[in-house]
Design an enzyme around this catalytic site. Structure first.
Site, PDB file in Angstrom:
ATOM      1  N   HIS A 110     -26.922 -47.653 133.814  1.00 23.72           N
ATOM      2  CA  HIS A 110     -26.041 -48.512 133.017  1.00 23.72           C
ATOM      3  C   HIS A 110     -24.619 -47.959 132.947  1.00 23.72           C
ATOM      4  O   HIS A 110     -23.856 -48.331 132.056  1.00 23.72           O
ATOM      5  CB  HIS A 110     -26.609 -48.717 131.609  1.00 23.72           C
ATOM      6  CG  HIS A 110     -27.848 -49.574 131.581  1.00 23.72           C
ATOM      7  ND1 HIS A 110     -28.653 -49.714 130.471  1.00 23.72           N
ATOM      8  CD2 HIS A 110     -28.427 -50.340 132.547  1.00 23.72           C
ATOM      9  CE1 HIS A 110     -29.668 -50.524 130.756  1.00 23.72           C
ATOM     10  NE2 HIS A 110     -29.557 -50.906 132.009  1.00 23.72           N
ATOM     11  N   CYS A 121      -9.682 -52.895 142.292  1.00 20.29           N
ATOM     12  CA  CYS A 121     -10.039 -52.149 143.515  1.00 20.29           C
ATOM     13  C   CYS A 121     -11.356 -51.393 143.374  1.00 20.29           C
ATOM     14  O   CYS A 121     -11.854 -50.825 144.335  1.00 20.29           O
ATOM     15  CB  CYS A 121      -8.914 -51.200 143.916  1.00 20.29           C
ATOM     16  SG  CYS A 121      -8.773 -49.724 142.871  1.00 20.29           S
ATOM     17  N   CYS A 137      -4.644 -49.202 136.673  1.00 19.97           N
ATOM     18  CA  CYS A 137      -5.282 -48.316 137.633  1.00 19.97           C
ATOM     19  C   CYS A 137      -4.262 -47.469 138.382  1.00 19.97           C
ATOM     20  O   CYS A 137      -3.263 -47.991 138.868  1.00 19.97           O
ATOM     21  CB  CYS A 137      -6.095 -49.172 138.607  1.00 19.97           C
ATOM     22  SG  CYS A 137      -6.849 -48.225 139.925  1.00 19.97           S
ATOM     23  N   ALA A 221     -38.050 -37.135 119.884  1.00 15.70           N
ATOM     24  CA  ALA A 221     -37.885 -36.621 121.252  1.00 15.70           C
ATOM     25  C   ALA A 221     -37.739 -35.099 121.270  1.00 15.70           C
ATOM     26  O   ALA A 221     -38.248 -34.441 122.180  1.00 15.70           O
ATOM     27  CB  ALA A 221     -36.666 -37.278 121.905  1.00 15.70           C
TER      28      ALA A 221
HETATM   29  P1  OAD Z   1     -33.125 -49.103 122.017  1.00 15.55           P
HETATM   30  O1  OAD Z   1     -32.236 -48.914 120.854  1.00 15.55           O
HETATM   31  O2  OAD Z   1     -33.509 -50.493 122.366  1.00 15.55           O
HETATM   32  O3  OAD Z   1     -34.467 -48.289 121.815  1.00 15.55           O
HETATM   33  C1  OAD Z   1     -34.456 -46.950 121.422  1.00 15.55           C
HETATM   34  C2  OAD Z   1     -35.881 -46.462 121.324  1.00 15.55           C
HETATM   35  O4  OAD Z   1     -35.831 -45.083 120.984  1.00 15.55           O
HETATM   36  C3  OAD Z   1     -36.716 -47.149 120.242  1.00 15.55           C
HETATM   37  O5  OAD Z   1     -37.994 -47.497 120.778  1.00 15.55           O
HETATM   38  C4  OAD Z   1     -36.870 -46.092 119.147  1.00 15.55           C
HETATM   39  O6  OAD Z   1     -38.117 -46.153 118.483  1.00 15.55           O
HETATM   40  C5  OAD Z   1     -36.761 -44.819 119.960  1.00 15.55           C
HETATM   41  N1  OAD Z   1     -36.247 -43.685 119.186  1.00 15.55           N
HETATM   42  C6  OAD Z   1     -35.358 -43.659 118.161  1.00 15.55           C
HETATM   43  N2  OAD Z   1     -35.134 -42.422 117.749  1.00 15.55           N
HETATM   44  C7  OAD Z   1     -35.910 -41.606 118.493  1.00 15.55           C
HETATM   45  C8  OAD Z   1     -36.142 -40.196 118.553  1.00 15.55           C
HETATM   46  N3  OAD Z   1     -35.516 -39.359 117.707  1.00 15.55           N
HETATM   47  N4  OAD Z   1     -37.007 -39.719 119.459  1.00 15.55           N
HETATM   48  C9  OAD Z   1     -37.654 -40.562 120.315  1.00 15.55           C
HETATM   49  N5  OAD Z   1     -37.471 -41.892 120.318  1.00 15.55           N
HETATM   50  C10 OAD Z   1     -36.610 -42.409 119.432  1.00 15.55           C
HETATM   51  O7  OAD Z   1     -32.415 -48.358 123.256  1.00 15.55           O
HETATM   52  P2  OAD Z   1     -32.729 -48.508 124.804  1.00 15.55           P
HETATM   53  O8  OAD Z   1     -34.142 -48.858 125.042  1.00 15.55           O
HETATM   54  O9  OAD Z   1     -32.173 -47.321 125.465  1.00 15.55           O
HETATM   55  O10 OAD Z   1     -27.861 -51.569 127.562  1.00 15.55           O
HETATM   56  O11 OAD Z   1     -31.827 -49.746 125.162  1.00 15.55           O
HETATM   57  C11 OAD Z   1     -31.789 -50.206 126.494  1.00 15.55           C
HETATM   58  C12 OAD Z   1     -30.475 -50.847 126.774  1.00 15.55           C
HETATM   59  O12 OAD Z   1     -30.215 -51.848 125.792  1.00 15.55           O
HETATM   60  C13 OAD Z   1     -29.278 -49.912 126.622  1.00 15.55           C
HETATM   61  O13 OAD Z   1     -29.042 -49.146 127.769  1.00 15.55           O
HETATM   62  C14 OAD Z   1     -28.159 -50.859 126.356  1.00 15.55           C
HETATM   63  C15 OAD Z   1     -28.847 -51.712 125.324  1.00 15.55           C
HETATM   64  O14 OAD Z   1     -28.349 -52.962 125.119  1.00 15.55           O
HETATM   65  C16 OAD Z   1     -26.637 -52.117 127.738  1.00 15.55           C
HETATM   66  O15 OAD Z   1     -25.748 -52.039 126.906  1.00 15.55           O
HETATM   67  C17 OAD Z   1     -26.477 -52.827 129.040  1.00 15.55           C
END
Ligand code: OAD
Length: 242
Positions: A110, A121, A137, A221
């Protein structure tokens, strides 16, 4: 003794950086509780209101200044360094905390907040300061404007060919700190199962797709990832069940 797994692919999401003080997206109080995706994270939003989009990402970039890699990032760096097989780290995160911990060749599917992308460019440049609507740029004589080098909804994630190539012969797929809401990353577990990889979810709580994994471990984590890495490196516990 040969390691139980030879080719490991790890997918990380916002949860791996949560304990470093970086906000997740979908937890209560997360980024998408405060902003609408359609206002700040699409090409259409940038065309409509570049100032708002830049300020959204400027704020997130500024918050990274105080964030440092946590025990989960360090454990994954250790895994990559000490595991005798191949370890590929794919992240949906736009922060730089895997690199700060010492992981190399991180696949930022991402994009990265600390990089700008020229809209004309395509030149990429390091970017630690705010970007404004007038940012131009340096590579195309100021003709192009700069945007953060992040992938917006409706755009194609980066390095998918490399990711699918690594997934095609992975024997272990580990998903860490991601809610499983956003494709294509949310579909990686199904792909990993198709090629016969053992699949593991490490997350604070069961994700949307938790039932798709062979094994799930829930907790912060900084606790579950180092423990899992210790087991992998000691080749203890992680027996494949046919
Ligand atoms: P989310 O915010 O959707 O999910 C985060 C996950 O991490 C959840 O399942 C939480 O339960 C878990 N979590 C929170 N704290 C934690 C901890 N201390 N240890 C372990 N787990 C924990 O984030 P993503 O799944 O990364 O994309 O989101 C995916 C994409 O959606 C992102 O890259 C972004 C977003 O919109 C774009 O912006 C294109």
């Amino acid at each position: 003794m040969a390691p139980k797994f030879q080719r490991i692919v790890v997918l990380t999401g916002a949860g791996v950086s949560a304990e470093s003080g970086v906000a997740t997206f979908r937890d209560p109080g997360g980024v998408w509780a405060k902003y609408d995706i359609e206002d700040v994270a699409t090409p259409e939003a940038f065309a409509r209101n570049p100032k708002l989009v830049q300020s959204f990402y400027n704020e997130r970039r500024a918050r990274l200044v105080t964030a440092s890699a946590n025990a989960a990032h360090h454990a994954l760096a250790r895994l990559q360094r000490d595991h005798p097989g191949q370890v590929t780290i794919v992240t949906q995160n736009v922060d730089h905390l895997h690199e700060d911990a010492g992981t190399s060749d991180v696949i930022h599917m991402h994009g990265q907040l600390r990089q700008s992308l020229c809209t004309r460019c395509g030149a990429r440049a390091a970017c630690t300061d705010d970007l404004g609507p007038q940012a131009v740029c340096g590579s195309c004589n100021g003709f192009g404007t700069l945007r953060p080098d992040v992938v917006w909804f409706g755009e194609m994630p980066y390095q998918l060919d490399t990711i699918y190539e690594r997934m095609s012969d992975a024997d272990l797929f580990v998903s860490i700190g991601t809610s499983g809401n956003v494709y294509p990353a949310a579909g990686f577990v199904a792909g990993a199962r198709e090629v016969g990889a053992w699949t593991v979810e490490l997350n604070l709580e069961p994700s949307e797709g938790a039932r798709l994994f062979d094994e799930v471990r829930h907790g912060p984590a900084t606790v579950v990832v180092p423990a899992f890495v210790d087991e992998l490196l000691n080749a203890k516990g992680l027996t494949r069940q046919a």
